[in-house]
Design a protein around this motif. Structure first.
Motif, PDB file in Angstrom:
ATOM      1  N   ALA A   1      34.584  58.666  40.663  1.00  0.00           N
ATOM      2  CA  ALA A   1      33.256  58.020  40.536  1.00  0.00           C
ATOM      3  C   ALA A   1      33.386  56.561  40.493  1.00  0.00           C
ATOM      4  N   PHE A   2      34.677  55.866  40.637  1.00  0.00           N
ATOM      5  CA  PHE A   2      35.229  54.392  40.461  1.00  0.00           C
ATOM      6  C   PHE A   2      34.198  53.738  41.781  1.00  0.00           C
ATOM      7  N   ILE A   3      34.091  54.257  42.833  1.00  0.00           N
ATOM      8  CA  ILE A   3      33.256  53.452  43.648  1.00  0.00           C
ATOM      9  C   ILE A   3      31.791  53.457  43.714  1.00  0.00           C
ATOM     10  N   VAL A   4      31.408  54.335  42.880  1.00  0.00           N
ATOM     11  CA  VAL A   4      29.935  54.373  42.506  1.00  0.00           C
ATOM     12  C   VAL A   4      29.602  53.369  41.482  1.00  0.00           C
ATOM     13  N   GLY A   5      30.707  53.201  40.398  1.00  0.00           N
ATOM     14  CA  GLY A   5      30.492  52.065  39.389  1.00  0.00           C
ATOM     15  C   GLY A   5      30.614  50.790  40.305  1.00  0.00           C
ATOM     16  N   TYR A   6      31.434  50.570  40.990  1.00  0.00           N
ATOM     17  CA  TYR A   6      32.029  49.460  41.448  1.00  0.00           C
ATOM     18  C   TYR A   6      30.702  48.828  42.220  1.00  0.00           C
ATOM     19  N   VAL A   7      30.409  49.551  43.024  1.00  0.00           N
ATOM     20  CA  VAL A   7      29.091  49.153  44.021  1.00  0.00           C
ATOM     21  C   VAL A   7      27.782  48.942  43.144  1.00  0.00           C
ATOM     22  N   THR A   8      27.623  49.668  42.397  1.00  0.00           N
ATOM     23  CA  THR A   8      26.425  49.586  41.420  1.00  0.00           C
ATOM     24  C   THR A   8      26.464  48.429  40.675  1.00  0.00           C
ATOM     25  N   PHE A   9      27.519  48.097  40.073  1.00  0.00           N
ATOM     26  CA  PHE A   9      27.474  46.953  39.503  1.00  0.00           C
ATOM     27  C   PHE A   9      27.552  45.518  40.268  1.00  0.00           C
ATOM     28  N   LEU A  10      28.085  45.653  41.610  1.00  0.00           N
ATOM     29  CA  LEU A  10      27.993  44.592  42.174  1.00  0.00           C
ATOM     30  C   LEU A  10      26.603  44.278  42.667  1.00  0.00           C
ATOM     31  N   SER A  11      25.664  45.298  43.091  1.00  0.00           N
ATOM     32  CA  SER A  11      24.474  45.408  43.391  1.00  0.00           C
ATOM     33  C   SER A  11      23.492  44.652  42.152  1.00  0.00           C
ATOM     34  N   LEU A  12      24.073  45.178  40.687  1.00  0.00           N
ATOM     35  CA  LEU A  12      23.295  44.562  39.775  1.00  0.00           C
ATOM     36  C   LEU A  12      23.432  42.925  39.726  1.00  0.00           C
ATOM     37  N   ILE A  13      24.629  42.684  39.804  1.00  0.00           N
ATOM     38  CA  ILE A  13      25.062  41.125  39.881  1.00  0.00           C
ATOM     39  C   ILE A  13      23.937  40.510  40.933  1.00  0.00           C
TER      40      ILE A  13
ATOM     41  N   VAL B   1      17.313  48.045  42.972  1.00  0.00           N
ATOM     42  CA  VAL B   1      18.357  47.708  43.813  1.00  0.00           C
ATOM     43  C   VAL B   1      19.832  48.356  43.178  1.00  0.00           C
ATOM     44  N   CYS B   2      19.796  48.698  41.846  1.00  0.00           N
ATOM     45  CA  CYS B   2      20.821  49.551  41.480  1.00  0.00           C
ATOM     46  C   CYS B   2      20.806  50.949  41.744  1.00  0.00           C
ATOM     47  N   GLY B   3      19.454  51.357  41.592  1.00  0.00           N
ATOM     48  CA  GLY B   3      18.886  52.811  42.072  1.00  0.00           C
ATOM     49  C   GLY B   3      19.479  53.089  43.321  1.00  0.00           C
ATOM     50  N   ILE B   4      19.275  52.306  44.366  1.00  0.00           N
ATOM     51  CA  ILE B   4      19.495  52.287  46.112  1.00  0.00           C
ATOM     52  C   ILE B   4      20.951  52.263  46.081  1.00  0.00           C
ATOM     53  N   ALA B   5      21.923  51.450  45.567  1.00  0.00           N
ATOM     54  CA  ALA B   5      23.015  51.111  45.543  1.00  0.00           C
ATOM     55  C   ALA B   5      23.698  52.664  44.926  1.00  0.00           C
ATOM     56  N   TRP B   6      23.263  53.068  43.748  1.00  0.00           N
ATOM     57  CA  TRP B   6      23.952  54.230  43.170  1.00  0.00           C
ATOM     58  C   TRP B   6      23.722  55.250  44.239  1.00  0.00           C
TER      59      TRP B   6
ATOM     60  N   GLY C   1      24.555  47.339  31.114  1.00  0.00           N
ATOM     61  CA  GLY C   1      25.116  45.901  31.477  1.00  0.00           C
ATOM     62  C   GLY C   1      23.817  45.352  31.725  1.00  0.00           C
ATOM     63  N   LEU C   2      22.867  45.935  32.363  1.00  0.00           N
ATOM     64  CA  LEU C   2      21.659  45.088  33.006  1.00  0.00           C
ATOM     65  C   LEU C   2      20.925  44.467  31.795  1.00  0.00           C
ATOM     66  N   ASP C   3      20.610  45.294  30.680  1.00  0.00           N
ATOM     67  CA  ASP C   3      19.912  44.967  29.465  1.00  0.00           C
ATOM     68  C   ASP C   3      20.659  44.139  28.717  1.00  0.00           C
ATOM     69  N   MET C   4      22.075  43.653  28.685  1.00  0.00           N
ATOM     70  CA  MET C   4      22.892  42.696  28.209  1.00  0.00           C
ATOM     71  C   MET C   4      22.783  41.373  29.207  1.00  0.00           C
ATOM     72  N   MET C   5      22.732  41.612  30.439  1.00  0.00           N
ATOM     73  CA  MET C   5      22.798  40.483  31.082  1.00  0.00           C
ATOM     74  C   MET C   5      21.552  39.485  31.616  1.00  0.00           C
ATOM     75  N   ILE C   6      20.347  40.393  31.548  1.00  0.00           N
ATOM     76  CA  ILE C   6      19.073  39.655  31.827  1.00  0.00           C
ATOM     77  C   ILE C   6      18.718  38.757  30.738  1.00  0.00           C
ATOM     78  N   PRO C   7      18.888  39.046  29.409  1.00  0.00           N
ATOM     79  CA  PRO C   7      18.428  38.036  28.408  1.00  0.00           C
ATOM     80  C   PRO C   7      19.454  37.001  28.398  1.00  0.00           C
ATOM     81  N   ILE C   8      20.774  37.410  28.593  1.00  0.00           N
ATOM     82  CA  ILE C   8      21.691  36.342  28.532  1.00  0.00           C
ATOM     83  C   ILE C   8      21.613  35.019  29.717  1.00  0.00           C
ATOM     84  N   GLN C   9      21.196  35.692  30.878  1.00  0.00           N
ATOM     85  CA  GLN C   9      20.924  34.868  31.921  1.00  0.00           C
ATOM     86  C   GLN C   9      19.389  34.019  31.835  1.00  0.00           C
ATOM     87  N   LEU C  10      18.524  34.789  31.086  1.00  0.00           N
ATOM     88  CA  LEU C  10      17.377  33.876  31.018  1.00  0.00           C
ATOM     89  C   LEU C  10      17.729  32.699  29.923  1.00  0.00           C
TER      90      LEU C  10
END
Length: 212
Positions: free
Chosen positions: A36-48, A87-92, A129-138
């Motif tokens: 499942a590494f590919i799934v995690g890698y691609v989904t995290f990239l789409s999150l970014i 986006v993450c759902g489509i990538a997943w 990760g999404l829930d952590m990154m969005i508040p930090i980005q804002l």
């Protein structure tokens, strides 16, 4: 919210080279790496990629203009979460399809339950990760948020190393294997709902206090 989602979709689609590169990396990793590494890698990239739309909004005082339009700041915050989920759902889904496709091409046995379980665990981590990154980005913006995320990752790695030294990891992992799959599913749902609700509340508060 529809207009905000369309705006961000156009911003993402303008980065065609990045999308094609992401697809090429997915195909290459799907053929060379098992699991499942590919799934995690691609989904995290789409999150970014999706969270990067916040940086576009903040460039050249564009956010100041956006806030003059007839929608609430909470709607803007929710649109970022919805966009990231889509986006993450489509990538997943695409990366999961590629995983099974590449396993079929290589003649590997298709353990559907094991692969799906691993990919669902990845999806939980992506949501957290999404829930952590969005508040930090804002809160901190594009530049400072990178530093904050590096610090958080460093702390998590340090705690993980300490955790590994204190506990017997082999025994701990064996105990996890004995937990029924439905329990994992319930825990995953509870974690994602809890972190998402908290993250949306924090992001909304940050956005309400933001001086433009």
């Amino acid at each position: 919210m529809t207009g905000l989602l369309l705006k961000d979709s156009y911003l993402i689609l303008q980065r065609k080279q990045t999308l094609f590169l992401l697809l090429a990396i997915s195909l290459l990793m799907g053929y060379t790496i098992d699991g499942a590494f590919i799934v995690g890698y691609v989904t995290f990239l789409s999150l970014i990629l999706s969270i990067g739309t916040i940086s576009y909004d903040e460039a050249d005082n564009s956010l100041l203009f956006l806030m003059t339009l007839p929608f609430e700041r909470r709607t803007y915050v929710l649109s970022k979460y919805v966009l990231s989920w889509i986006v993450c759902g489509i990538a997943w889904v695409i990366s999961l399809f590629l995983l099974f496709l590449m396993n079929t091409i290589k003649g590997l046995p298709l353990d559907f339950v094991e692969n799906i379980t691993g990919c669902l665990v990845v999806l939980v981590f992506v949501v957290v990760g999404l829930d952590m990154m969005i508040p930090i980005q804002l809160k901190f913006g594009a530049e400072k948020s990178r530093t904050v995320m590096i610090m958080i990752v460093g702390v998590v790695m340090a705690v993980s190393i300490l955790f590994g030294k204190v506990l017997d990891l082999d025994a701990f992992l064996q105990s996890l294997d004995r937990i029924p799959l439905p329990v994992y599913a319930v825990v995953g749902v509870v974690i994602t709902i809890t972190t998402t609700v908290g993250s949306v509340a924090v992001s909304t508060r940050i956005m309400d206090q933001k001086l433009l």
